[in-house]
Design a protein around this motif. Structure first.
Motif, mmCIF file in Angstrom:
data_model
loop_
_atom_site.group_PDB
_atom_site.id
_atom_site.type_symbol
_atom_site.label_atom_id
_atom_site.label_comp_id
_atom_site.label_asym_id
_atom_site.label_seq_id
_atom_site.Cartn_x
_atom_site.Cartn_y
_atom_site.Cartn_z
ATOM 1 N N VAL A 48 0.840 -1.198 0.000
ATOM 2 C CA VAL A 48 0.000 0.000 0.000
ATOM 3 C C VAL A 48 0.866 1.236 0.000
ATOM 4 O O VAL A 48 0.619 2.191 -0.744
ATOM 5 C CB VAL A 48 -0.949 -0.018 1.222
ATOM 6 N N ALA A 50 3.868 1.532 -1.189
ATOM 7 C CA ALA A 50 4.486 1.683 -2.508
ATOM 8 C C ALA A 50 3.486 2.256 -3.503
ATOM 9 O O ALA A 50 3.796 3.134 -4.307
ATOM 10 C CB ALA A 50 5.008 0.336 -2.993
ATOM 11 N N VAL A 51 2.269 1.782 -3.441
ATOM 12 C CA VAL A 51 1.283 2.215 -4.441
ATOM 13 C C VAL A 51 0.832 3.643 -4.185
ATOM 14 O O VAL A 51 0.685 4.436 -5.114
ATOM 15 C CB VAL A 51 0.076 1.253 -4.430
ATOM 16 N N THR A 52 0.655 3.966 -2.923
ATOM 17 C CA THR A 52 0.072 5.277 -2.663
ATOM 18 C C THR A 52 1.112 6.387 -2.637
ATOM 19 O O THR A 52 0.796 7.518 -3.012
ATOM 20 C CB THR A 52 -0.664 5.271 -1.313
ATOM 21 N N VAL A 53 2.300 6.104 -2.226
ATOM 22 C CA VAL A 53 3.249 7.189 -2.002
ATOM 23 C C VAL A 53 4.249 7.322 -3.144
ATOM 24 O O VAL A 53 4.518 8.414 -3.620
ATOM 25 C CB VAL A 53 3.972 6.977 -0.667
ATOM 26 N N ARG A 54 4.766 6.185 -3.616
ATOM 27 C CA ARG A 54 5.826 6.280 -4.620
ATOM 28 C C ARG A 54 5.274 6.670 -5.975
ATOM 29 O O ARG A 54 4.163 6.314 -6.334
ATOM 30 C CB ARG A 54 6.546 4.932 -4.722
ATOM 31 N N VAL A 60 5.379 1.168 -8.076
ATOM 32 C CA VAL A 60 3.943 1.011 -7.883
ATOM 33 C C VAL A 60 3.527 -0.396 -8.261
ATOM 34 O O VAL A 60 2.780 -1.073 -7.531
ATOM 35 C CB VAL A 60 3.171 2.049 -8.725
#
Lengths: 133, 709, 551
Positions: A48, A50-54, A60
């Motif tokens: 989560v 990785a997907v939301t922040v990066r 992602v």
């Protein structure tokens, strides 16, 4: 002259590999329903994050994979620990399904990334915002 | 004779239609005309054979083929020749064949004769279905079929808007009549459970006998009893009557007026159909316009045959009308008023075909007078004589129009008698017959109608002695009008001096081809002599009247008694006819005469002339009251209700959705991470709602883990 | 040939598959394949009337288990793949297979681009229509019902006129709204009654199953009934749900219009006749008057709308609203029966129902032909406005003759198919409710008015010089398209009995069921004791008893 050499096999007792032992014992610590759940959650939250922040789309995608695999961990472990008479080992099967889907998803995702890279020269998520309302 | 032979009567013209219709332009006028004429002639020959058979044996010849039959309703192609339809077949095929032959001459310059003859044959077929059908549905097929042919033939020269418009008008006005006819059929099936004439008559006879009534003129019959299928309703009515009486309700709430019942409504609805097809008030307006068609069409369809369909229908269903005195009175009154009304308009028309058209409407009014008076055979008799003399007059006018290169305005005629002697001679005979001058055919038939109308002593189901005299007076007035317009027409066309020199030199006016002249001769002979088959009984005795004698098994003619001798009425009408014919004929030799001068000097006469010439403004009235409101209403309904209201609501809903969507657009930022974050947030919200416990409970997690530990 | 129905249903889909292998550019080959394939399907479907036995039973039945897992989920009977044919669907199936090749032949040149996709859409559409007509299982019916929707949406949206997107979307949304309602109704109905099978459900109604005839469940029944009626009424379309139709027709390409008018609209009335009426006899009696009144309004309203049009296609489209009003009126004739006598009731509805079925067929032919004819004019002149034509009978005599014949069929002249249907509907309705029938009969007058106005404006009068260019008479291909329809118009008008006698047993069964339900209702209301209705249950899954809370 025959050269009677000793066999090269080492008959010495193995020395204790504490590194491995500690790893196994740590794994055993997790190897309870709650532990596995915790592990799955850890993996999922990493995904989560990785997907939301990066913004790097490769990261992602990796995050997505992590989330899927977190689910896999949960499925497999539930199946393992479950006393429910599951004839079909459905948790394992589901995990296999997820792996297959994840593979397909990764293939498509990477293909998109390649195209994105070619057309825009970047795989930054911020560079692709045409879909905004 | 083989009964199926009568199928040839309608089928041969149908074959002719097929040949001419498919052959198209391969046939020239003589070829296609011969095919069509021969077809109708064969029909005529078979009709004669069937007629003789019926006359000798008195037997009804019939032949039935399956059409459709569903849920207790049956309608079949059942053709029958009885006394009534035998006469009609003879008229239709006989006069029809003559007009076909005439058309070969008349249409010789037309580009599309095969089409014309195909339509004529189709018309004969449909008309024969109408008269030979043994049930209402087949009659309706013919009824609509002749309407279609009329539409096609009126608009035959479709390149002029007026012609096509006239055809459309004819069809639509007829449809209004058909609406009544259809409802009558429904009602008849509702009450009788059948649409077959014989079965209907059988049902009526049964009921009459069961109730001890005997059908007869003026016999008052409670027709509620005729209902076959609806005794339930009758009982219901009776119960309602008792209940209302018991609470002392006023009499009009429960009293059932004698005669105002289902049969009256049936007969009135049928009569609506008849007013459409037979051009009576209020639906006569299409017939004068229908003169836009070729003249043979006017002769065949709009004078001799199709327009008499309504009269035939009432004769065919006379056993219903006998039991519905109110409907009879309405028929009688409408017939009489139409006779006067149309005669009045006919007085001042300048178009020769328009005069004849209004004359036809007026003569049909006479026929309906006979029907309404219950003298069905008299009406049919007038139908037969009228077929001859009106066909003759139309064809004569056609010969004049042909000679004058399609000029129809009588103001441009005059003195044509010398140039067209044969046409002149036959036209005079036709005019004599139309005016009703003895011993020409119209005399006998019209005289009989006027005489029976005096004897109508019931008005709307109640005894009324003035009614008969009123109707007679109207009829006599119409007869006077007939004399006036007939001889005005004769004089303006054939007498005096030629007035159309600047449009067409007199030397260019030539007698019509031989085929046309021969036909005129034959018809003139018929118009002069056909009346002798129906000489009134008071002259030659009951047996001397061949016409009534022949029809008697089918339609029994009641004896009429009146206060005054029939000779009185005969002499009065004859004298009136002769005097007015003579006076008008003398005057209209010159364009300015005492009568036309009267119209300029006398204010009342001037106004009457104006109204008559303007056709009493009926078309304008209908246009304002019916046509325009319907058209505008349709437009308005389309614009306001359909596009505005219904579609507006729907499109409004769509717009609303779009607006909401537009308001929510900013939520879509296009940022991937933002979306992912939203998803996570959504999941968290859901989790918070359900509660983690519930989730674990739902998954069975709690129980599963507790078993392990 | 015991799988004949499946063969007929899936032959078009197979054709669509075959077409995918043909290269895009070979347009004429594609058209030929499409046309001959659909013609082949028509020939195959001719097997049905040959082997058809005139009775009320379903014939050529096929039933296979399909998604059994749904059954294990909620203990209901499982949806099955169940096809069957009776007198009601027989002629509609034939109409479908008959009109599709005609539509393709008529649109030979009209569709100039994306021919391959177009043909595939048409073939898939045909599968959907045939499947919906033959399905005896609710879920299967629903699937085919939706299968029809997509290709039609594409046909309007891709090959349509200038406002094609608007029209296609409107069509789609309307129909989808109906579908959703219907789907809910199906789910509720089937899970409550315990079977997805229509044939079984009909038996249950006949045996007096309390869900359908009992005093309980009135509210639920009413909702299901109206959901069905509403969804089918949108498809019919019944006033005031009709506004999608003119738009869809005007924008759709000729073959789309033909199929839409000839078959798709009939699926609405077919649905009413097949599902809504036999399953809800009490509701038909109770609320039938509402539907019938809307139908009568539709008859008059559609006719008046036609009168106000300037666009030929729109005129014909509105005339469909009028004609289908007759169909719906006939279907609900028994529902509006006001008399006390019971013995003519069967007569009433058998006549009216036969009339409705006959109009369905007749309207399919005549309106299909009208759209083809208008399309042919459009191909020549690229305008559909009546005022752009005038007097063209002179240039196109044969075309005019054909148009007039079709017009006559449309206005119900005796001797054409239009008369039989219209007459029977009005006759049957009149026996039930004379005022409604009398009012509806005004449509007979108005029908003549608007159609003759069209004929007059387009074909008669003086020839407009500027319009005469390019107006050639019918080509042999067009004649081949139209001739079968013309022949049927006359045959069905002169010899209707072969058609009527085949559809009559099935319709009589519907009528008799309706009639019996009148008595059943009285019985059920008298016997409100819960035990009394118990024996009446003839239920595949008898353990699903009506819950008393449902009252």
């Amino acid at each position: 002259m025959a050269d009677y050499r000793l066999p090269t096999t080492d008959y010495r007792l193995p020395t204790t590999d504490y590194r491995l032992l500690s790893m196994i014992s740590i794994a055993h610590m997790f190897f309870t329903p709650h532990g596995m759940m915790f592990l799955a959650m850890l993996l999922f939250l990493t995904g989560v994050y990785a997907v939301t922040v990066r913004r790097n789309l490769i990261v992602v995608l990796m995050g997505l994979e992590l989330m899927l695999n977190a689910v896999n961990v949960a499925l497999v472990s539930f199946n393992y620990f479950s006393s429910y008479e599951s004839v079909f080992e459905s948790g394992q099967i589901m995990a296999l399904m997820v792996i297959a889907v994840a593979a397909a998803e990764a293939a498509v995702g990477l293909a998109i990334l390649v195209v994105l890279m070619r057309t825009r020269g970047s795989i930054d998520a911020e560079k692709a915002q045409e879909m905004q309302g | 004779m083989n009964h199926d032979l009568i199928l040839l009567i309608p089928l041969i013209p149908l074959l002719g239609f097929a040949i001419n219709g498919l052959g198209g332009k391969r046939f020239n006028v003589v070829g296609s005309g011969l095919i069509a004429s021969v077809a109708v002639t064969i029909s005529f020959v078979v009709s004669v054979k069937a007629f003789l058979h019926v006359r000798e044996t008195g037997e009804v010849v019939s032949s039935v083929f399956e059409w459709f039959e569903v849920g207790g309703f049956e309608a079949h192609f059942g053709f029958r020749i009885d006394q009534l339809s035998a006469i009609m077949c003879l008229v239709v095929t006989g006069v029809g064949a003559l007009i076909h032959v005439y058309s070969i001459g008349y249409m010789d310059r037309d580009k599309n004769p095969a089409k014309f003859f195909a339509f004529l044959n189709l018309f004969i077929f449909a008309m024969l279905c109408l008269v030979m059908g043994d049930n209402l549905i087949l009659m309706f097929l013919g009824w609509e079929g002749v309407g279609l042919c009329s539409y096609l033939l009126i608009g035959f020269w479709y390149e002029e808007n007026a012609n096509a418009d006239a055809g459309k008008k004819a069809f639509i006005v007829n449809r209004i009549g058909d609406f009544g006819f259809l409802l009558a059929i429904f009602l008849i099936f509702f009450h009788f459970g059948t649409v077959n004439f014989d079965e209907m008559k059988g049902a009526v006879d049964d009921e009459l006998e069961n109730d001890g009534y005997v059908a007869g003129a003026g016999e008052i019959v409670n027709e509620g009893r005729v209902r076959k299928t609806l005794f339930v309703d009758a009982e219901h009515e009776a119960g309602r009557e008792t209940a209302l009486k018991s609470i002392g309700a006023p009499s009009w709430t429960w009293q059932r007026h004698v005669g105002l019942g289902a049969l009256t409504i049936v007969c009135l609805l049928l009569f609506v159909g008849a007013t459409g097809k037979s051009a009576q008030i209020p639906l006569y307006v299409w017939l004068p316009d229908a003169m836009a068609g070729p003249t043979p069409v006017s002769a065949l369809i709009h004078a001799a045959t199709m327009v008499t369909a309504g009269v035939y229908m009432i004769a065919r269903l006379h056993f219903l009308y006998d039991l519905a005195p109110i409907a009879q009175s309405v028929v009688l009154l409408v017939g009489a008023v139409t006779a006067v009304w149309a005669g009045f308009i006919g007085l001042t028309q300048f178009d020769i075909k328009k005069v004849l058209a209004y004359s036809t409407v007026s003569q049909l009014g006479f026929m309906f007078m006979a029907m309404g008076a219950g003298a069905y055979s008299a009406g049919i008799f007038h139908l037969v004589t009228h077929a001859f003399f009106k066909a003759l007059l139309f064809l004569g006018s056609g010969a004049v129009i042909y000679a004058c290169h399609h000029e129809q305005d009588m103001r441009r005629y005059g003195g044509l008698g010398k140039r067209l002697p044969m046409t002149y001679f036959t036209f005079i005979i036709g005019a004599l017959a139309l005016t009703g001058i003895a011993p020409f055919s119209g005399f006998f038939s019209k005289d009989e109608i006027l005489w029976v109308s005096v004897n109508a002593h019931q008005f709307l189901g109640a005894e009324n002695h003035i009614f008969g005299w009123t109707v007679w007076a109207l009829g006599a007035l119409a007869a006077v009008f007939t004399a006036c317009y007939s001889w005005r027409m004769v004089s303006m066309t054939f007498h005096g001096s030629y007035r159309g020199e600047e449009h067409l030199p007199l030397s260019h006016v030539h007698e019509a081809p031989r085929t046309m002249r021969y036909v005129l001769m034959i018809l003139a002979f018929g118009a002069a002599t056909v009346g002798f088959i129906g000489i009134p009984p008071f002259i030659v005795g009951e047996s001397g009247n061949m016409f009534n004698g022949f029809l008697d098994p089918m339609i029994h003619t009641a004896h009429h008694e009146s206060a005054l001798s029939p000779w009185f009425f005969m002499i009065v009408t004859l004298a009136l006819g002769i005097v007015f014919a003579f006076v008008v004929g003398q005057n209209f030799v010159k364009p300015d005469n005492r009568i036309t001068n009267l119209a300029t000097t006398n204010d009342v006469v001037r106004r009457l002339t104006l109204w008559s010439r303007a056709k009493l403004y009926v078309d304008e009235f209908y246009n304002v009251v019916i046509v325009q409101p319907v058209m505008w209403g349709a437009w308005l309904l389309f614009a306001v209700v359909d596009q505005g209201l219904i579609d507006g609501i729907l499109n409004g809903a769509a717009k609303g959705t779009e607006l909401i969507a537009r308001a929510m657009r900013p939520l879509q930022t296009g940022e991937l991470n933002y979306y992912a974050m939203t998803i996570v947030a959504g999941v968290l919200v859901i989790l918070a709602f359900i509660g983690l416990d519930d989730i674990s409970a739902a998954l069975g997690l709690a129980s599963a883990s507790s078993e392990i530990h | 040939m015991d799988k004949i129905l499946s063969i007929i249903v899936f032959l078009p889909a197979l054709g669509a598959l075959l077409l995918t292998f043909v290269p895009k550019a070979r347009k004429d080959d594609l058209r030929s394949i499409g046309f001959f394939w659909t013609l082949l399907i028509f020939l195959v479907s001719l097997y049905l009337p040959l082997k058809f036995v005139s009775n009320a039973e379903f014939q050529f039945e096929e039933q296979y288990s399909w998604v059994d897992s749904i059954a294990s989920a909620d203990d209901a009977g499982a949806p099955s793949y169940h096809l069957g044919l009776d007198g009601i669907s027989l002629f509609l199936v034939l109409l479908t297979t008959f009109i599709t090749p005609i539509a393709l032949l008529g649109a030979w040149k009209y569709i100039g681009e994306r021919v391959k996709e177009f043909l595939i859409a048409m073939l898939v559409l045909e599968t959907g229509m045939l499947g919906a007509l033959l399905a005896l299982d609710f879920i299967l019916f629903y699937v085919f019902w939706e299968v029809m929707l997509i290709p039609m949406y594409l046909i309007i949206g891709m090959w349509g006129g200038p406002r094609k997107v608007y029209a296609a979307l409107k069509f789609f949304l309307f129909t989808l709204a109906g579908s959703v309602l219907m789907f809910l109704a199906i789910i509720y109905l089937c899970s409550t009654v315990g079977t997805y099978d229509f044939a079984l459900m009909r038996e249950m109604v006949g045996a007096g199953e309390p869900f359908f005839l009992g005093p309980h469940f009135q509210t639920a029944r009413m909702f299901i009934f109206f959901a069905f009626v509403l969804s089918f009424a949108i498809k019919v379309p019944l006033f005031p749900l009709h506004t999608w139709l003119p738009d869809a027709h005007v924008e759709a390409p000729t073959p789309g219009s033909v199929i839409l008018a000839a078959v798709l609209l009939k699926l609405g009335t077919y649905g009413l006749l097949r599902f809504a009426i036999p399953l809800f006899p009490l509701e038909v009696r109770e609320y039938g008057i509402i539907v019938a009144a809307l139908a009568v309004i539709g008859i008059i309203y559609g006719a008046l709308m036609s009168l106000a049009q300037t666009d030929m296609k729109k005129l014909v489209a509105y005339s469909s609203v009028s004609h289908l009003g007759y169909v719906v009126l006939g279907l609900f004739a028994l529902g509006i029966y006001t008399g006390a006598s019971n013995d003519i009731e069967g007569t009433v509805s058998a006549i009216a129902l036969s009339g409705s079925m006959y109009i369905m067929l007749g309207h399919g032919l005549s309106t299909g032909a009208l759209f083809l004819l208008v399309g042919m004019l459009y191909e020549r002149k690229h305008t559909r406005l009546m005022s752009d034509y005038g007097g063209i009978a002179k240039l196109m005599p044969r075309f005019t003759a054909i148009f007039v014949i079709v017009t006559l069929s449309s206005i119900g002249l005796p001797g054409t198919n239009g008369f039989i249907g219209e007459f029977l509907v009005l006759l049957g309705t009149f026996q039930a409710n004379r005022w409604l029938a009398a009012f509806a009969s005004i449509g007979v007058i108005l029908g003549a008015v608007y159609m003759l106005r069209l004929v007059q404006k387009v074909f008669f009068g003086p020839l407009k010089q500027e319009t005469s260019h390019g107006l050639t008479d019918v080509s042999p291909r067009e004649l081949a398209t139209l001739f079968p329809i013309l022949a049927l118009i006359v045959i069905m008008g002169v010899a209707p009995q072969p058609f009527l006698s085949r559809m009559e047993p099935a319709l009589e069964r519907v009528a008799n069921d309706l009639k019996r339900s009148g008595n059943a209702k009285v019985n059920a209301e008298e016997a409100v004791k819960p035990g009394a209705t118990g024996d009446l249950i003839l239920n595949a899954q008898a353990h699903i008893a009506p819950s008393p809370a449902e009252d």
